[in-house]
Design a protein around this motif. Structure first.
Motif, PDB file in Angstrom:
ATOM      1  N   GLY A   6      86.679  55.452 -48.190  1.00 19.65           N
ATOM      2  CA  GLY A   6      85.242  55.316 -47.969  1.00 19.65           C
ATOM      3  C   GLY A   6      84.784  55.759 -46.608  1.00 19.65           C
ATOM      4  O   GLY A   6      83.604  55.584 -46.268  1.00 19.65           O
ATOM      5  N   ASN A   7      85.680  56.352 -45.811  1.00 18.14           N
ATOM      6  CA  ASN A   7      85.299  56.843 -44.489  1.00 18.14           C
ATOM      7  C   ASN A   7      84.645  58.214 -44.604  1.00 18.14           C
ATOM      8  O   ASN A   7      85.154  59.089 -45.321  1.00 18.14           O
ATOM      9  N   LYS A   8      83.556  58.412 -43.902  1.00 23.48           N
ATOM     10  CA  LYS A   8      82.886  59.707 -43.917  1.00 23.48           C
ATOM     11  C   LYS A   8      83.689  60.687 -43.076  1.00 23.48           C
ATOM     12  O   LYS A   8      83.943  60.445 -41.899  1.00 23.48           O
ATOM     13  N   ILE A   9      84.083  61.825 -43.678  1.00 17.08           N
ATOM     14  CA  ILE A   9      84.929  62.787 -42.981  1.00 17.08           C
ATOM     15  C   ILE A   9      84.240  64.128 -42.760  1.00 17.08           C
ATOM     16  O   ILE A   9      84.765  64.976 -42.035  1.00 17.08           O
ATOM     17  N   ALA A  10      83.079  64.336 -43.374  1.00 23.79           N
ATOM     18  CA  ALA A  10      82.330  65.577 -43.162  1.00 23.79           C
ATOM     19  C   ALA A  10      80.885  65.348 -43.574  1.00 23.79           C
ATOM     20  O   ALA A  10      80.599  64.530 -44.454  1.00 23.79           O
ATOM     21  N   ASP A  11      79.974  66.062 -42.928  1.00 25.55           N
ATOM     22  CA  ASP A  11      78.558  65.959 -43.267  1.00 25.55           C
ATOM     23  C   ASP A  11      78.212  66.824 -44.474  1.00 25.55           C
ATOM     24  O   ASP A  11      77.367  66.452 -45.286  1.00 25.55           O
ATOM     25  N   LYS A  12      78.873  67.981 -44.586  1.00 22.35           N
ATOM     26  CA  LYS A  12      78.588  68.899 -45.683  1.00 22.35           C
ATOM     27  C   LYS A  12      79.563  68.652 -46.829  1.00 22.35           C
ATOM     28  O   LYS A  12      80.683  68.177 -46.630  1.00 22.35           O
ATOM     29  N   THR A  13      79.106  69.009 -48.025  1.00 23.29           N
ATOM     30  CA  THR A  13      79.933  68.862 -49.221  1.00 23.29           C
ATOM     31  C   THR A  13      79.838  70.121 -50.067  1.00 23.29           C
ATOM     32  O   THR A  13      78.860  70.875 -49.983  1.00 23.29           O
ATOM     33  N   PRO A  14      80.830  70.359 -50.909  1.00 25.63           N
ATOM     34  CA  PRO A  14      80.696  71.443 -51.894  1.00 25.63           C
ATOM     35  C   PRO A  14      79.772  71.015 -53.024  1.00 25.63           C
ATOM     36  O   PRO A  14      79.244  69.893 -53.025  1.00 25.63           O
TER      37      PRO A  14
ATOM     38  N   ASN B 123      85.881  74.797 -42.155  1.00 24.92           N
ATOM     39  CA  ASN B 123      84.563  75.368 -41.868  1.00 24.92           C
ATOM     40  C   ASN B 123      83.465  74.793 -42.749  1.00 24.92           C
ATOM     41  O   ASN B 123      82.322  75.240 -42.692  1.00 24.92           O
ATOM     42  N   ASN B 124      83.801  73.813 -43.586  1.00 20.29           N
ATOM     43  CA  ASN B 124      82.833  73.142 -44.453  1.00 20.29           C
ATOM     44  C   ASN B 124      82.012  74.121 -45.281  1.00 20.29           C
ATOM     45  O   ASN B 124      80.780  74.086 -45.308  1.00 20.29           O
ATOM     46  N   THR B 125      82.720  74.987 -45.982  1.00 19.51           N
ATOM     47  CA  THR B 125      82.062  75.954 -46.853  1.00 19.51           C
ATOM     48  C   THR B 125      82.959  76.235 -48.051  1.00 19.51           C
ATOM     49  O   THR B 125      84.162  75.936 -48.024  1.00 19.51           O
ATOM     50  N   THR B 126      82.383  76.781 -49.107  1.00 21.71           N
ATOM     51  CA  THR B 126      83.140  77.090 -50.317  1.00 21.71           C
ATOM     52  C   THR B 126      83.396  78.590 -50.408  1.00 21.71           C
ATOM     53  O   THR B 126      82.471  79.392 -50.286  1.00 21.71           O
ATOM     54  N   ARG B 127      84.635  78.951 -50.636  1.00 20.60           N
ATOM     55  CA  ARG B 127      85.034  80.357 -50.774  1.00 20.60           C
ATOM     56  C   ARG B 127      85.252  80.667 -52.251  1.00 20.60           C
ATOM     57  O   ARG B 127      86.069  80.043 -52.916  1.00 20.60           O
ATOM     58  N   LYS B 128      84.517  81.653 -52.754  1.00 19.61           N
ATOM     59  CA  LYS B 128      84.576  81.952 -54.185  1.00 19.61           C
ATOM     60  C   LYS B 128      85.901  82.614 -54.560  1.00 19.61           C
ATOM     61  O   LYS B 128      86.345  83.554 -53.920  1.00 19.61           O
ATOM     62  N   LEU B 129      86.512  82.100 -55.645  1.00 19.40           N
ATOM     63  CA  LEU B 129      87.746  82.662 -56.176  1.00 19.40           C
ATOM     64  C   LEU B 129      87.530  83.459 -57.451  1.00 19.40           C
ATOM     65  O   LEU B 129      88.257  84.421 -57.726  1.00 19.40           O
ATOM     66  N   PHE B 130      86.538  83.039 -58.244  1.00 19.96           N
ATOM     67  CA  PHE B 130      86.329  83.644 -59.562  1.00 19.96           C
ATOM     68  C   PHE B 130      84.912  83.344 -60.004  1.00 19.96           C
ATOM     69  O   PHE B 130      84.362  82.277 -59.690  1.00 19.96           O
ATOM     70  N   ASP B 131      84.309  84.287 -60.740  1.00 23.22           N
ATOM     71  CA  ASP B 131      82.988  84.040 -61.313  1.00 23.22           C
ATOM     72  C   ASP B 131      82.903  84.718 -62.665  1.00 23.22           C
ATOM     73  O   ASP B 131      83.041  85.945 -62.783  1.00 23.22           O
ATOM     74  N   ALA B 132      82.690  83.933 -63.722  1.00 25.85           N
ATOM     75  CA  ALA B 132      82.605  84.472 -65.076  1.00 25.85           C
ATOM     76  C   ALA B 132      81.366  85.318 -65.280  1.00 25.85           C
ATOM     77  O   ALA B 132      81.290  86.080 -66.251  1.00 25.85           O
TER      78      ALA B 132
END
Length: 630
Positions: A480-488, A517-526
């Protein structure tokens, strides 16, 4: 009686119970090796296959390839021991290749497993052409082996005009179809005008319920349902739709269909009946009720091993207030009622605790499944196990989310604004381990609409948790500890890239959370393959599940023109060798309920993430299939 004698009897009873528990094995479907070959670009082909939970630890594999029908050659120099995947680096896209796998045990090589042929110029997906009715579009998918050959078939919900329960209007009849993975059309069922189309009305359970090696389908039906043989259930002349398009009168049935033929094999009355239309609301949800047919027609369903050996189907009604769960067994050609749990019968504190989803899981470790029904849990015997009283919500995640805490945990939300906007509890006792209040706690409104729990940051042991909405921001660790401000994105998860962390599945995209870096890196997109997502803002595929290949999951999407399903599998190598997730009992049952209401991602019944131990061997016995060739 002497104390030593009492102790001996006690010890003997404990031993007997332990032996009985250990010997009681869940009956699970026969699967073949699930060999798959996918073009991986640059002249490469990615080949992967299943490891079984019943395979010996020392088993190894060889990969063979035949080009254009020539004699097969072995591709690997040494037996493969570290994964159930192999990259063919010397493939030629102008040739047709056939791949097959052999096993090696005690220096003895087996006969080839069922092969997979990759045609010249093949696309990086499996294509299933559809017979989509005019005005319909492919929606949720489930899988089951309907003919006993060890390969899954596709059971597809074709959805026309649909309505949410809160909306009036006439809908199209729900249609269900079955296809083999090679595109062969098997059958079609039309539920008829007296079954409304929408996410909360039609839950379809696909599973082998009687242990004959072939999956059945169980659904709510009504007057005018037509099975795949043209047989009409009830009276087809009846039309119970009112001026608002709702169906609040007329008989309600429960029907079991053959998965092989789509024929209705048995029909009984749906339990529970509607009763009072205004009798299904309550303070446990959002404190409201209605008499126009919203809350009365909220349905859920699942399959669970309630005796620890045989699967039962559990059909449900209601969650905002009164909630009823009815368990059925398929025995000797009949659906036999096992038990009924009704919050009106001695469980008033359990009312209003249901979600738009549910999970079947063994939360107390006795080998039998409980039903995690939102903020309450029903024991395997149909009795109330506990209720938290937190109330109705939209999201639910059950697994060993915190490996440092004994047993399984549950991460969920709270629809009404309150102190438990996001909450994390012990799955066995219901004790809330931590919670995050909605910012506007106490006001009349809605809390978080979504929540997700995945291990996406290896720096923290256990699953990370986050929600969308109600002013609860940030990423929380399993304590329950906050570890980042941003989320995916807060939607679904998947195992795709080969490590033990979860990936983000949102709409048509698979992404990797970059925790530094608190960001999402795309691996695949249908979308790159002309595919689209389902269910509006819910943005989910037709199905995500480990349906063939190694332990990672496949994705099934519909094409934009609604005329095709496309199945995608990862081509990323992995250093991990795990048995197929479909032989983890909780995961397999998660695939059964994935189509229910607000789709949630499947979870395994053990801790899967950074620092994990080897997955525990499930206590299962595999039923014989049509062929023993693997």
């Amino acid at each position: 009686m002497k104390r030593t004698t009492v102790l001996k009897i006690f010890a003997l009873n404990v031993f007997s119970c332990t032996v009985l528990h250990l010997s009681a094995q869940r009956q699970m479907e026969y699967l073949d090796r699930g060999t798959m070959a996918t073009p991986a670009g640059n002249g490469r082909v990615f080949v992967n296959w299943r490891l079984f939970a019943t395979d010996p630890r020392e088993i190894s594999f060889n990969v063979y390839r035949s080009a254009n029908g020539a004699k097969a050659v072995k591709l690997n120099r040494q037996p493969i021991t570290d994964a159930t995947a192999w990259t063919d680096e010397q493939a030629d896209s102008s040739k047709t290749y056939t791949y097959y796998i052999t096993t090696i045990e005690k220096d003895k090589e087996s006969a080839p497993a069922k092969s997979y042929t990759l045609k010249a110029g093949a696309k990086p997906y499996i294509s299933i052409p559809l017979r989509t009715p005019a005005g319909y579009s492919p929606n949720d998918v489930s899988v089951g082996d309907v003919d006993g050959d060890g390969e899954y078939e596709i059971i597809l919900h074709q959805a026309g005009v649909g309505k949410d329960n809160s909306q009036g209007g006439v809908t199209d009849p729900p249609v269900f179809q079955a296809y083999k993975l090679d595109g062969t059309f098997l059958w079609q069922i039309n539920l008829g005008k007296n079954i409304r189309e929408g996410a909360h009305y039609t839950q379809f359970m696909v599973y082998d319920l009687d242990g004959d090696g072939k999956a059945e389908i169980v659904m709510k039906t009504a007057d005018g349902t037509i099975d795949a043989k043209g047989k009409v259930i009830g009276d087809s002349s009846k039309d119970y739709r009112n001026k608002d398009g709702r169906i609040l009168e007329g008989p309600e049935f429960l029907t079991l269909f053959s998965g092989a033929t789509g024929e209705a094999l048995y029909t009984t009355n749906y339990v529970p009946a509607r009763g009072r239309i205004d009798g299904w609301g309550g303070t446990g949800g959002n404190g409201r009720n209605d008499s126009y047919g919203n809350r009365v027609d909220r349905f859920l369903a699942c399959v669970a091993y309630l005796d620890g050996v045989h699967p039962s189907v559990v059909m449900c009604r209601g969650y905002y207030g009164r909630s009823v769960l009815a368990a059925w067994d398929w025995k000797n050609g009949k659906l036999v009622q096992r038990w009924v749990f009704d919050t009106q019968n001695g469980y008033p504190d359990y009312a209003g605790q249901g979600n738009h989803n549910l999970t079947a899981a063994d939360v107390d470790g006795d080998g039998k499944d409980e039903i995690v029904y939102g903020q309450m849990t029903v024991d395997d015997d149909g009795k109330g196990m506990y209720t938290t009283g937190i109330g109705h919500a939209d999201a639910l995640h059950v697994s060993d989310l915190d490996p440092e805490h004994p047993g399984l945990e549950v991460f969920s939300t709270q629809e009404r604004f309150g102190a438990e906007g996001a909450n994390f509890r012990d799955a066995r006792t219901g004790a809330v381990l931590w919670k995050k209040a909605s910012v506007a706690a106490g006001e009349d409104g809605e809390g978080p609409g979504r929540a997700l729990a995945l291990d996406i940051d290896p720096r923290y042991k256990g699953y990370e948790c986050w929600v969308a909405g109600a002013g609860i921001t940030g990423l929380f660790d399993a304590k329950g500890n906050k570890i980042a401000d941003k989320t995916p994105a807060c939607n679904m998860g998947i195992y795709w890239d080969g490590d033990v962390l979860g990936e983000i599945l949102n709409g048509t995209s698979v992404g990797k959370w970059d925790y530094e870096n608190n960001t999402t890196r795309k691996l695949f997109d249908a979308r790159d393959f002309d595919c689209v997502q389902n269910n509006g803002t819910k943005a989910n595929p037709c199905l995500s599940a480990d349906i063939f290949g190694d332990w990672r999951e496949e994705l099934i999407y519909r094409t934009k023109d609604n005329q095709e399903l496309r199945i995608f599998s990862t081509t990323i190598p992995t250093p991990h060798r795990f048995y197929t997730l479909m032989q983890d009992p909780q995961y397999r049952l998660s695939i059964v309920w994935q189509n229910v209401a607000y789709n949630q991602p499947p979870h395994v019944g053990f801790y899967m993430g950074e620092g994990m131990a080897e997955p525990p061997k499930p206590n299962i016995v595999v039923l014989p299939g049509k062929s023993k060739k693997q």
